[in-house]
Write a protein that holds these residues in place. Sequence first.
Motif, PDB file in Angstrom:
ATOM      1  N   ARG A  74      24.075 -24.344  -0.556  1.00  0.00           N
ATOM      2  CA  ARG A  74      25.016 -23.589  -1.385  1.00  0.00           C
ATOM      3  C   ARG A  74      24.708 -23.763  -2.862  1.00  0.00           C
ATOM      4  O   ARG A  74      24.270 -24.826  -3.310  1.00  0.00           O
ATOM      5  CB  ARG A  74      26.458 -24.035  -1.120  1.00  0.00           C
ATOM      6  N   ALA A  75      25.012 -22.712  -3.632  1.00  0.00           N
ATOM      7  CA  ALA A  75      24.877 -22.764  -5.084  1.00  0.00           C
ATOM      8  C   ALA A  75      26.118 -23.373  -5.721  1.00  0.00           C
ATOM      9  O   ALA A  75      26.065 -23.883  -6.831  1.00  0.00           O
ATOM     10  CB  ALA A  75      24.649 -21.363  -5.642  1.00  0.00           C
ATOM     11  N   SER A  76      27.219 -23.299  -5.008  1.00  0.00           N
ATOM     12  CA  SER A  76      28.465 -23.895  -5.490  1.00  0.00           C
ATOM     13  C   SER A  76      29.301 -24.265  -4.271  1.00  0.00           C
ATOM     14  O   SER A  76      29.026 -23.824  -3.151  1.00  0.00           O
ATOM     15  CB  SER A  76      29.234 -22.917  -6.389  1.00  0.00           C
ATOM     16  N   TYR A  77      30.323 -25.074  -4.512  1.00  0.00           N
ATOM     17  CA  TYR A  77      31.166 -25.470  -3.394  1.00  0.00           C
ATOM     18  C   TYR A  77      32.575 -25.775  -3.901  1.00  0.00           C
ATOM     19  O   TYR A  77      32.764 -26.375  -4.962  1.00  0.00           O
ATOM     20  CB  TYR A  77      30.615 -26.714  -2.691  1.00  0.00           C
ATOM     21  N   ALA A 332      13.343 -18.361  -2.034  1.00  0.00           N
ATOM     22  CA  ALA A 332      12.787 -19.230  -3.074  1.00  0.00           C
ATOM     23  C   ALA A 332      13.105 -18.687  -4.460  1.00  0.00           C
ATOM     24  O   ALA A 332      13.365 -19.456  -5.392  1.00  0.00           O
ATOM     25  CB  ALA A 332      11.280 -19.373  -2.896  1.00  0.00           C
ATOM     26  N   PHE A 333      13.113 -17.354  -4.595  1.00  0.00           N
ATOM     27  CA  PHE A 333      13.453 -16.798  -5.908  1.00  0.00           C
ATOM     28  C   PHE A 333      14.957 -16.634  -6.088  1.00  0.00           C
ATOM     29  O   PHE A 333      15.564 -17.235  -6.966  1.00  0.00           O
ATOM     30  CB  PHE A 333      12.755 -15.458  -6.160  1.00  0.00           C
ATOM     31  N   PHE A 334      15.580 -15.821  -5.231  1.00  0.00           N
ATOM     32  CA  PHE A 334      16.999 -15.503  -5.439  1.00  0.00           C
ATOM     33  C   PHE A 334      17.904 -16.700  -5.153  1.00  0.00           C
ATOM     34  O   PHE A 334      18.940 -16.873  -5.805  1.00  0.00           O
ATOM     35  CB  PHE A 334      17.404 -14.304  -4.579  1.00  0.00           C
ATOM     36  N   GLY A 335      17.530 -17.533  -4.200  1.00  0.00           N
ATOM     37  CA  GLY A 335      18.352 -18.692  -3.880  1.00  0.00           C
ATOM     38  C   GLY A 335      18.091 -19.878  -4.771  1.00  0.00           C
ATOM     39  O   GLY A 335      19.016 -20.448  -5.365  1.00  0.00           O
ATOM     40  N   THR A 336      16.807 -20.252  -4.932  1.00  0.00           N
ATOM     41  CA  THR A 336      16.487 -21.473  -5.660  1.00  0.00           C
ATOM     42  C   THR A 336      16.317 -21.242  -7.160  1.00  0.00           C
ATOM     43  O   THR A 336      16.943 -21.919  -7.974  1.00  0.00           O
ATOM     44  CB  THR A 336      15.219 -22.125  -5.079  1.00  0.00           C
ATOM     45  N   GLN A 343      18.221 -25.261  -0.361  1.00  0.00           N
ATOM     46  CA  GLN A 343      17.953 -25.002   1.057  1.00  0.00           C
ATOM     47  C   GLN A 343      18.663 -23.742   1.509  1.00  0.00           C
ATOM     48  O   GLN A 343      19.813 -23.491   1.136  1.00  0.00           O
ATOM     49  CB  GLN A 343      18.461 -26.217   1.855  1.00  0.00           C
ATOM     50  N   GLN A 344      17.986 -22.933   2.303  1.00  0.00           N
ATOM     51  CA  GLN A 344      18.597 -21.712   2.811  1.00  0.00           C
ATOM     52  C   GLN A 344      19.639 -22.033   3.882  1.00  0.00           C
ATOM     53  O   GLN A 344      19.524 -23.023   4.602  1.00  0.00           O
ATOM     54  CB  GLN A 344      17.539 -20.779   3.389  1.00  0.00           C
ATOM     55  N   GLN A 345      20.652 -21.191   3.971  1.00  0.00           N
ATOM     56  CA  GLN A 345      21.677 -21.378   4.988  1.00  0.00           C
ATOM     57  C   GLN A 345      21.082 -21.242   6.381  1.00  0.00           C
ATOM     58  O   GLN A 345      20.086 -20.521   6.572  1.00  0.00           O
ATOM     59  CB  GLN A 345      22.800 -20.350   4.818  1.00  0.00           C
ATOM     60  N   PRO A 346      21.653 -21.927   7.364  1.00  0.00           N
ATOM     61  CA  PRO A 346      21.179 -21.743   8.742  1.00  0.00           C
ATOM     62  C   PRO A 346      21.182 -20.259   9.110  1.00  0.00           C
ATOM     63  O   PRO A 346      22.032 -19.497   8.639  1.00  0.00           O
ATOM     64  CB  PRO A 346      22.200 -22.514   9.574  1.00  0.00           C
ATOM     65  N   PRO A 628      21.928 -23.415 -12.566  1.00  0.00           N
ATOM     66  CA  PRO A 628      21.442 -22.022 -12.611  1.00  0.00           C
ATOM     67  C   PRO A 628      22.482 -21.017 -12.146  1.00  0.00           C
ATOM     68  O   PRO A 628      22.583 -19.917 -12.699  1.00  0.00           O
ATOM     69  CB  PRO A 628      20.225 -22.048 -11.677  1.00  0.00           C
ATOM     70  N   ALA A 629      23.248 -21.389 -11.132  1.00  0.00           N
ATOM     71  CA  ALA A 629      24.284 -20.478 -10.638  1.00  0.00           C
ATOM     72  C   ALA A 629      25.401 -20.326 -11.668  1.00  0.00           C
ATOM     73  O   ALA A 629      25.943 -19.230 -11.849  1.00  0.00           O
ATOM     74  CB  ALA A 629      24.855 -20.993  -9.320  1.00  0.00           C
ATOM     75  N   LEU A 630      25.750 -21.414 -12.346  1.00  0.00           N
ATOM     76  CA  LEU A 630      26.771 -21.339 -13.383  1.00  0.00           C
ATOM     77  C   LEU A 630      26.288 -20.481 -14.548  1.00  0.00           C
ATOM     78  O   LEU A 630      27.050 -19.688 -15.113  1.00  0.00           O
ATOM     79  CB  LEU A 630      27.137 -22.745 -13.862  1.00  0.00           C
TER      80      LEU A 630
END
Length: 678
Positions: A74-77, A332-336, A343-346, A628-630
């Motif tokens: 997750r990018a945030s929680y 790798a680009f949009f998530g990380t 890590q990508q979601q299951p 980065p998400a913030l």
Amino acid sequence: MRFSALVAFLSAGTMFTSATYAQNAPTAAPASKPEIGSFGFDTAGMDRSVAPGTSFYDYASGTWDKTTEIPADRASYGMFHKLIDRSLEQTRTILTEAAAKPGSKVGDFYASYMDEAGIEARGIAPVKPWIDALKAARTKDVLVREAARQQALGMGGLIGTGVGQDLKAPDTYIVGISQSGLSLPDRDYYLKDDPKFATVRTAYQAYLAKLLKLAGEPDGEARAAAVFGFEKSIATAHWTRVESRDADKTYNKWTFADLTARAPGYPWAAWQQGLGLAPQPSYVVRQPSAVTGEAAAFAAAPLAVLKDYYLLRVLKGSASYLPKAFDEADFAFFGTVLAGTPQQQPRWKRAVAQVSGSLGEEVGQVYVARYFPPESKAAIDQLVRNVTAAMADRLDRLEWMAPETKVKAKAKLAAFTPKIGYPDTWRDYSSVTVARDDLVGNVARANAFEFKRGLNKLGKPIDRGEWFMTPMTINAYANPPMNEIVFPAAILQPPFFDPKADPAVNYGGIGAVIGHEISHHFDDQGRKFDPTGKLADWWTPQDVERFKTFTDKLVAQYSAFEPLPGQKVNGALTLGENIADLAGLTVAYAAYQKSLNGRPAPVINGLTGDQRFFLGWAQVWRTKTREPALRQQLVSDPHSPGPQRVAMVRNLDAWYAAFGAKPGDAAFLAPADRVRIW
């Protein structure tokens, strides 16, 4: 369509008990244990070493913040994500059961997403016909006709297109045209001279080059750089997000002749043909100069670059449904890179989200039957009435609004349609073909169904029963042209509401959410819609001027917050949501006080009723976000970050009385500086 959601992302159990003001009056601690803590609030998450007047977020949630790790996927929680996980698990059960019985539409769709071996074996064959058709185009007209056809399948396009209400004739549908065509979150990512954005730009071009290489295309780096240059020219023409939220400036009626004359260089006839859109008497163009600029950028670009631009939209739009190498490059680009998520979601979570988005109401029927009993719907209805009544009381007491405007405001409030839990009529997906061995095709056919469903609205009466979120969604929204507020079933659970929790916490949670959505109809943009949902000037000039003095103060107040070094909250971009938070808290507090029927609230765990109300609000917005998400949120999201949403309490006198914040405290606002609108 123009609506404001509680949070930007769009993604059970027992919910509300039937209640009136008298029945809600707390006379003792809850009789049975709620899901969270002893009375509905997690006191263990507090940090009592921090004074409330120093940071109410840290006081209410400091220990939670220090001890909570953001999951690797997750990018945030925060509290919303906790509920999303619950909804995903519940929906997973529904879909795995359905997948065990071939022939179930939702089950077969889910199975197609989980069929990793089959996806690997098929390679890029599922998207090759689209790529070949783009490559075969010998003119820009032919290219746009094919690209528009693919846009209707969900590939995205240079020109944003959709069907919604005509804001000045809300009983009719009209085609809307808007700026589009960018893959990065905002124009700033292309244009701003900032090292962080420069790093993203470099990584984005490398990502585009990798997609081309994975697709077997030569000269990936040079072609990616050319496509980026084209996107940058589009970004230069784009309006800012602040400009794009102005309901008046974004209502511009053009004829087809206007499109060709005011935005020359783009093959509008080919675009219309590719979409399957019949000629229209008029269109609403949301950002005229941006559409003109995009058309000019298109005209200036070489055909080869435009082919690559659309080819990459196919690869980007399909990457999650293609072999692992594409999927991993996309994440790798949009998530990380963009969000900082390691890590990508299951895969099952992504599969659930996809099926819920593509066939949402078919899944929703089962979800509601299993997790949302009828009494819950009836009970939340009652609470909506309570908070709406409190809003009516606040309108009556306003000193700054002219009497004639108050009459119309009360009429608008009385005309509200609250939608609770799920739609009365479920969407019919019988025309959508689903195959267990064709994920790309399933997604494309579901997208085509929705696009065609939109086009089919033209010339027909407004469907006032339509929902724009599924029952499984952890969110809520206000839709001023429909004059409605909407609360999906899944959000109606702890920490927002728990029938076993203290009413003060419930009013600070779901009560403030209800007030938030109601007040969106009276925020700086929602107020422009009259009781019929029409974009119209129904306030006196004096009302508008007085309202602006309040909102200017709120803009300044939020623009002073600096969640990241050198990057502040955009008070103008977040104004509508900040107004709604302020009004939601104000109205929910008034509703809570009325629920006491003049009796004092009990003290529970050493906390007064008012203290528990404000803690209920703070608990909802417990959130941790990766840097980065913030950064992305501060640039592109109309919602302030969670800690700053909690800080809205500084504008309520009752918060000062409850927690003793005093001059000199970091969170203290002098009475003259507190914003009081409703």
